[in-house]
Design a protein around this motif. Structure first.
Motif, PDB file in Angstrom:
ATOM      1  N   THR A   1     -12.116  11.304  -9.582  1.00  0.00           N
ATOM      2  CA  THR A   1     -12.016   9.864  -9.834  1.00  0.00           C
ATOM      3  C   THR A   1     -11.670   9.120  -8.550  1.00  0.00           C
ATOM      4  OG1 THR A   1      -9.796  10.437 -10.596  1.00  0.00           O
ATOM      5  CG2 THR A   1     -11.387   9.792 -12.278  1.00  0.00           C
ATOM      6  N   THR A   2     -12.172   7.904  -8.453  1.00  0.00           N
ATOM      7  CA  THR A   2     -11.790   7.014  -7.352  1.00  0.00           C
ATOM      8  C   THR A   2     -11.342   5.702  -7.976  1.00  0.00           C
ATOM      9  OG1 THR A   2     -13.522   7.949  -5.936  1.00  0.00           O
ATOM     10  CG2 THR A   2     -12.593   5.843  -5.250  1.00  0.00           C
ATOM     11  N   ALA A   3     -10.179   5.206  -7.604  1.00  0.00           N
ATOM     12  CA  ALA A   3      -9.748   3.893  -8.088  1.00  0.00           C
ATOM     13  C   ALA A   3     -10.129   2.859  -7.032  1.00  0.00           C
ATOM     14  CB  ALA A   3      -8.252   3.892  -8.340  1.00  0.00           C
ATOM     15  N   GLU A   4     -10.795   1.807  -7.468  1.00  0.00           N
ATOM     16  CA  GLU A   4     -11.236   0.745  -6.534  1.00  0.00           C
ATOM     17  C   GLU A   4     -10.209  -0.377  -6.511  1.00  0.00           C
ATOM     18  OE1 GLU A   4     -16.031   0.362  -7.046  1.00  0.00           O
ATOM     19  OE2 GLU A   4     -14.794  -0.744  -8.461  1.00  0.00           O
ATOM     20  N   GLY A   5     -10.155  -1.100  -5.421  1.00  0.00           N
ATOM     21  CA  GLY A   5      -9.369  -2.348  -5.388  1.00  0.00           C
ATOM     22  C   GLY A   5      -7.865  -2.143  -5.362  1.00  0.00           C
ATOM     23  N   ILE A   6      -7.424  -1.072  -4.701  1.00  0.00           N
ATOM     24  CA  ILE A   6      -5.971  -0.859  -4.603  1.00  0.00           C
ATOM     25  C   ILE A   6      -5.427  -1.743  -3.469  1.00  0.00           C
ATOM     26  CG2 ILE A   6      -4.140   0.856  -4.293  1.00  0.00           C
ATOM     27  CD1 ILE A   6      -6.104   3.018  -5.085  1.00  0.00           C
ATOM     28  N   GLU A   7      -4.530  -2.644  -3.830  1.00  0.00           N
ATOM     29  CA  GLU A   7      -4.060  -3.576  -2.806  1.00  0.00           C
ATOM     30  C   GLU A   7      -2.600  -3.347  -2.423  1.00  0.00           C
ATOM     31  OE1 GLU A   7      -5.155  -7.588  -3.830  1.00  0.00           O
ATOM     32  OE2 GLU A   7      -7.293  -7.095  -3.874  1.00  0.00           O
ATOM     33  N   THR A   8      -1.880  -2.500  -3.198  1.00  0.00           N
ATOM     34  CA  THR A   8      -0.466  -2.266  -2.838  1.00  0.00           C
ATOM     35  C   THR A   8      -0.170  -0.763  -2.784  1.00  0.00           C
ATOM     36  OG1 THR A   8       0.268  -2.221  -5.146  1.00  0.00           O
ATOM     37  CG2 THR A   8       0.259  -4.385  -4.052  1.00  0.00           C
ATOM     38  N   ASN A   9       0.856  -0.434  -2.002  1.00  0.00           N
ATOM     39  CA  ASN A   9       1.296   0.960  -1.888  1.00  0.00           C
ATOM     40  C   ASN A   9       1.750   1.512  -3.211  1.00  0.00           C
ATOM     41  OD1 ASN A   9       1.072   2.117   0.680  1.00  0.00           O
ATOM     42  ND2 ASN A   9       2.508   0.578   1.476  1.00  0.00           N
ATOM     43  N   GLU A  10       2.438   0.637  -3.960  1.00  0.00           N
ATOM     44  CA  GLU A  10       2.971   1.058  -5.241  1.00  0.00           C
ATOM     45  C   GLU A  10       1.844   1.518  -6.175  1.00  0.00           C
ATOM     46  OE1 GLU A  10       5.002  -2.126  -7.137  1.00  0.00           O
ATOM     47  OE2 GLU A  10       6.069  -0.799  -8.524  1.00  0.00           O
ATOM     48  N   LEU A  11       0.771   0.738  -6.153  1.00  0.00           N
ATOM     49  CA  LEU A  11      -0.389   1.093  -6.979  1.00  0.00           C
ATOM     50  C   LEU A  11      -0.979   2.418  -6.533  1.00  0.00           C
ATOM     51  CD1 LEU A  11      -2.835  -1.885  -7.716  1.00  0.00           C
ATOM     52  CD2 LEU A  11      -2.221  -0.004  -9.237  1.00  0.00           C
ATOM     53  N   ALA A  12      -1.100   2.579  -5.225  1.00  0.00           N
ATOM     54  CA  ALA A  12      -1.681   3.813  -4.690  1.00  0.00           C
ATOM     55  C   ALA A  12      -0.848   5.005  -5.145  1.00  0.00           C
ATOM     56  CB  ALA A  12      -1.738   3.744  -3.173  1.00  0.00           C
ATOM     57  N   GLN A  13       0.473   4.850  -5.085  1.00  0.00           N
ATOM     58  CA  GLN A  13       1.352   5.963  -5.472  1.00  0.00           C
ATOM     59  C   GLN A  13       1.244   6.251  -6.962  1.00  0.00           C
ATOM     60  OE1 GLN A  13       5.085   4.681  -3.838  1.00  0.00           O
ATOM     61  NE2 GLN A  13       4.425   5.281  -1.771  1.00  0.00           N
ATOM     62  N   THR A  14       1.298   5.179  -7.757  1.00  0.00           N
ATOM     63  CA  THR A  14       1.213   5.372  -9.207  1.00  0.00           C
ATOM     64  C   THR A  14      -0.090   6.062  -9.587  1.00  0.00           C
ATOM     65  OG1 THR A  14       2.389   3.301  -9.421  1.00  0.00           O
ATOM     66  CG2 THR A  14       1.407   4.181 -11.429  1.00  0.00           C
ATOM     67  N   LEU A  15      -1.199   5.595  -9.022  1.00  0.00           N
ATOM     68  CA  LEU A  15      -2.503   6.174  -9.361  1.00  0.00           C
ATOM     69  C   LEU A  15      -2.557   7.637  -8.946  1.00  0.00           C
ATOM     70  CD1 LEU A  15      -4.672   3.085  -8.513  1.00  0.00           C
ATOM     71  CD2 LEU A  15      -4.739   4.300 -10.699  1.00  0.00           C
ATOM     72  N   GLY A  16      -1.973   7.929  -7.776  1.00  0.00           N
ATOM     73  CA  GLY A  16      -1.919   9.315  -7.308  1.00  0.00           C
ATOM     74  C   GLY A  16      -1.121  10.155  -8.293  1.00  0.00           C
ATOM     75  N   ALA A  17       0.000   9.607  -8.746  1.00  0.00           N
ATOM     76  CA  ALA A  17       0.861  10.341  -9.671  1.00  0.00           C
ATOM     77  C   ALA A  17       0.169  10.555 -11.012  1.00  0.00           C
ATOM     78  CB  ALA A  17       2.177   9.583  -9.879  1.00  0.00           C
ATOM     79  N   LEU A  18      -0.676   9.598 -11.413  1.00  0.00           N
ATOM     80  CA  LEU A  18      -1.398   9.746 -12.688  1.00  0.00           C
ATOM     81  C   LEU A  18      -2.538  10.758 -12.585  1.00  0.00           C
ATOM     82  CD1 LEU A  18      -1.674   6.016 -13.890  1.00  0.00           C
ATOM     83  CD2 LEU A  18      -0.362   7.849 -14.993  1.00  0.00           C
ATOM     84  N   GLY A  19      -2.847  11.202 -11.374  1.00  0.00           N
ATOM     85  CA  GLY A  19      -3.877  12.241 -11.218  1.00  0.00           C
ATOM     86  C   GLY A  19      -5.208  11.714 -10.719  1.00  0.00           C
ATOM     87  N   CYS A  20      -5.251  10.454 -10.252  1.00  0.00           N
ATOM     88  CA  CYS A  20      -6.502   9.927  -9.700  1.00  0.00           C
ATOM     89  C   CYS A  20      -6.753  10.599  -8.343  1.00  0.00           C
ATOM     90  CB  CYS A  20      -6.379   8.411  -9.563  1.00  0.00           C
ATOM     91  SG  CYS A  20      -7.886   7.634  -8.959  1.00  0.00           S
ATOM     92  N   THR A  21      -7.991  11.035  -8.101  1.00  0.00           N
ATOM     93  CA  THR A  21      -8.271  11.804  -6.886  1.00  0.00           C
ATOM     94  C   THR A  21      -8.278  10.932  -5.631  1.00  0.00           C
ATOM     95  OG1 THR A  21      -9.949  12.783  -8.343  1.00  0.00           O
ATOM     96  CG2 THR A  21      -9.650  13.791  -6.182  1.00  0.00           C
ATOM     97  N   TYR A  22      -9.102   9.877  -5.655  1.00  0.00           N
ATOM     98  CA  TYR A  22      -9.280   9.078  -4.446  1.00  0.00           C
ATOM     99  C   TYR A  22      -8.918   7.615  -4.701  1.00  0.00           C
ATOM    100  CZ  TYR A  22     -12.376  13.071  -3.504  1.00  0.00           C
ATOM    101  OH  TYR A  22     -12.908  14.337  -3.367  1.00  0.00           O
ATOM    102  N   GLY A  23      -8.690   6.906  -3.626  1.00  0.00           N
ATOM    103  CA  GLY A  23      -8.396   5.477  -3.751  1.00  0.00           C
ATOM    104  C   GLY A  23      -9.123   4.694  -2.671  1.00  0.00           C
ATOM    105  N   GLN A  24      -9.445   3.445  -2.985  1.00  0.00           N
ATOM    106  CA  GLN A  24     -10.158   2.571  -2.046  1.00  0.00           C
ATOM    107  C   GLN A  24      -9.587   1.182  -2.249  1.00  0.00           C
ATOM    108  OE1 GLN A  24     -14.335   2.502  -2.961  1.00  0.00           O
ATOM    109  NE2 GLN A  24     -14.870   1.050  -1.328  1.00  0.00           N
ATOM    110  N   GLY A  25      -9.314   0.486  -1.177  1.00  0.00           N
ATOM    111  CA  GLY A  25      -8.814  -0.877  -1.347  1.00  0.00           C
ATOM    112  C   GLY A  25      -8.184  -1.406  -0.082  1.00  0.00           C
ATOM    113  N   TYR A  26      -7.817  -2.687  -0.139  1.00  0.00           N
ATOM    114  CA  TYR A  26      -7.302  -3.362   1.050  1.00  0.00           C
ATOM    115  C   TYR A  26      -6.034  -2.713   1.587  1.00  0.00           C
ATOM    116  CZ  TYR A  26     -10.650  -7.092  -0.084  1.00  0.00           C
ATOM    117  OH  TYR A  26     -11.779  -7.810  -0.340  1.00  0.00           O
TER     118      TYR A  26
END
Ligand code: C2E
Ligand code: CA
Ligand code: CA
Length: 553
Positions: free
Chosen positions: A510-535
């Motif tokens: 999975t890749t989460a799009e539109g991650i704009e904050t560190n907190e979001l990146a961490q939460t998504l990582g913790a939920l098991g999302c593989t990749y992230g993309q965003g500002y």
């Protein structure tokens, strides 16, 4: 001089009489009469008329009455030659002549020759050809050209409107029941519409399943809409065709002469333009200038974009996609960028839809695949081996339908010396809805090249998820709309969790799009999302800056 003009010779023969007697009237192609004294010689004239098949009637014949003053005027003048068209008779059996009068010298007494050249059959042929060219042979109504002539002849544009009427699904009916049934229906439709019109309105058939009305607007500005309603109502009653009962629906567009300051012929185009909106709303719609301005802008955009593609004026920006566990860049999404001739940045949200609509998405998509491959291979060369990242290219649904994508990707890979595993292709769900079988074939062909396939904007399109099992998808890209503001919205969290577990069950990343904050990146990582993309990681970068961001790490 008029004194010599009395119809004395007998017996006179008129063309109608000849016909009544069952005799065929054979006009002589050309008859000449010479007036020796330069005077209008009645006997000579009469002979000429008879020879020409015109006949004369006793008393003051209308023919003589009509032509004589013109001949007399010539004789009195100092002219040596004159030509004019002259016709005689009723509209039905009218005969046409070219009359030439020539005089041997400038004096009243010089000899005159009058010739009558019969042009009846030529003019009749021309007129019937003209009628044929402007009439629809099936319905007998004016056709497009005939209608254009009518509209162009309008004198008071403020008191006229054009209605364009488009029948729905007529093509299908034609295909299912045959063109004979289709013809029959068109004739009935024409008759019904005609029945809804007032005597002062004119109906035309301007295309296969398109009719148009030229109407006068008296006092009531609503008249056009009322007429449109009457037409729609009259078509609602089912048609009996062979063994079927068929319902005909139509869309109607209205254009008012008072709203068209330019060429009056534009009224037809404007009405047809309004039909397009009528098709969407299911009502009769009035042409709006503003809408046309938007369409014209789009057309301008299309022309400029075509030039930009041809002249290689597009470029790619690269936005990093990071592994959420390690924060390392694993790939870059290639995003098209266009600076127009005036130096303005045109956003992809504006030019991609235009490119899709006009078909430019095919060359644009090919260019993007090629440019992405070239850039990645240049980065490899600069890194002295694989630079370690993949590149992800967007494929539009329309491009997937129209172009043979796998061979295009294969050729780009070959040219740049890359292996397929360095390429990701991002598709949207809309591609799968429109042509599931064709897309499945294309996707398998892409997998055979070793590429990775990602489902872009996941969660926004198709609700039937069965395709996920059947198609070779590697990555789900969770749409930005679920990610943005997720931390403050329990529903969004639930959706993201559901997508993550679905992906896990299907063995997809999975890749989460539109991650704009560190907190979001961490939460998504913790939920098991593989990749992230965003500002929070980076905005889309120019190629050099993108390469610098990997060489630094
Ligand atoms: P997309 O494929 O969903 O691309 C991601 C878009 O989200 C990009 O917009 C990107 O700049 C933006 N984005 C990335 N991170 C963030 C973030 O943290 N916050 C916010 N608010 N936005 C973020 P962009 O570059 O304007 O592209 C828009 C769309 O245009 C793309 O959406 C894609 O559908 C289309 N597109 C762009 N390039 C191409 C192309 O070469 N071919 C095709 N077919 N479509 C393209
Ligand atoms: Ca994308
Ligand atoms: Ca996306």
């Amino acid at each position: 001089m008029e004194s010599v003009l009395h119809d004395a010779e007998a017996p006179p023969i008129v063309p109608a009489e000849l016909v009544a007697r069952g005799l065929e009237l054979i006009p002589i192609p050309m008859v000449q009469v010479t007036l020796d004294s330069g005077r209008l010689d009645f006997y000579a004239m009469n002979r000429a008329y008879r020879l020409a098949g015109l006949g004369v009637v006793p008393g003051r014949s209308p023919m003589l009455a009509d032509l004589t003053p013109r001949i007399t005027a010539f004789i009195r003048s100092a002219q040596t030659r004159t030509d004019f068209d002259w016709s005689l008779g009723e509209a039905i059996d009218c005969r046409f002549y070219r009359v030439t009068i020539a005089r041997s010298g400038p004096h009243v007494h010089d000899r005159c020759t009058i010739s009558f050249i019969d042009q009846t059959s030529r003019i009749q042929t021309e007129r019937s050809m003209q009628r044929e060219m402007t009439t629809d042979s099936l319905t007998g109504l004016p056709n497009r050209e005939g209608f254009e002539n009518l509209v162009e002849g309008i004198e008071h544009r403020d008191s006229h409107a054009v209605l364009a009427i488009d029948l729905e699904r007529f093509g299908r009916l034609n295909a299912c029941l045959g063109s004979l049934a289709g013809d029959e229906m068109l004739i009935t439709v024409a008759r019904r519409i005609k029945g809804a019109l007032r005597a002062c309105d004119t109906l035309a058939r301007i295309g296969g399943d398109q009719f148009a009305v030229l109407m006068t607007i008296d006092e009531n500005p609503d008249e056009a809409h009322r007429l449109a309603e009457r037409i729609q109502r009259t078509l609602v009653a089912p048609f009996r065709l062979t063994d079927y009962e068929i319902r005909v629906e139509c869309s109607i567009g209205i254009a008012y002469g008072r709203d068209e300051p330019g060429d009056i012929a534009e009224l037809i185009r404007n009405a047809q333009f309004a039909v397009k909106r009528g098709k969407l709303t299911g009502r009769s719609e009035t042409y709006k200038r503003q809408e046309f301005t938007i369409a014209r802008e789009q057309f301008g955009l299309e022309t400029a974009l075509r030039r930009a593609i041809e002249n290689d004026r597009l470029r790619l920006a690269f936005q990093p996609i990071c592994d959420l566990a390690t924060q390392r860049i694993v790939a870059f999404e290639a995003l098209a960028r266009w600076t127009d001739d005036d130096g303005c940045e045109v956003p992809p949200s504006k030019f991609i839809p235009v490119a899709e609509e006009c078909g430019l998405i095919v060359p644009l998509g090919r260019w993007a695949i090629d440019a992405a491959a070239r850039t990645l291979s240049a980065w490899d060369a600069a890194a002295g081996g694989s630079c370690g990242v993949r590149v992800a290219v967007n494929l539009s649904a329309i491009q997937l339908q129209r172009d043979a994508i796998a061979p295009v990707v294969e050729a780009a890979l070959r040219r740049s010396g890359l292996t397929g595993d360095r390429f990701t292709l991002e598709l949207t769900e809309s591609a799968i809805v429109t042509d599931p079988d064709g897309i499945a074939t294309a996707m398998h062909a892409l997998k055979d090249l070793g590429t990775t396939l990602a489902m872009d904007d996941f969660g926004t399109g198709y609700s039937n998820l069965a395709y996920l099992q059947k198609l070779p998808i590697d990555i789900l890209k969770i749409d930005r709309s679920f990610v943005t503001g997720m931390l403050a919205d329990r529903d969004k969290v639930s959706i993201v969790r559901a997508i993550l577990s679905l992906a896990q069950a299907l063995n997809m990343k999975t890749t989460a799009e539109g991650i704009e904050t560190n907190e979001l990146a961490q939460t998504l990582g913790a939920l098991g999302c593989t990749y992230g993309q965003g500002y929070v990681f980076a905005r889309p970068l120019e190629a050099d800056a993108a390469f610098a961001s990997i060489s630094l790490k």
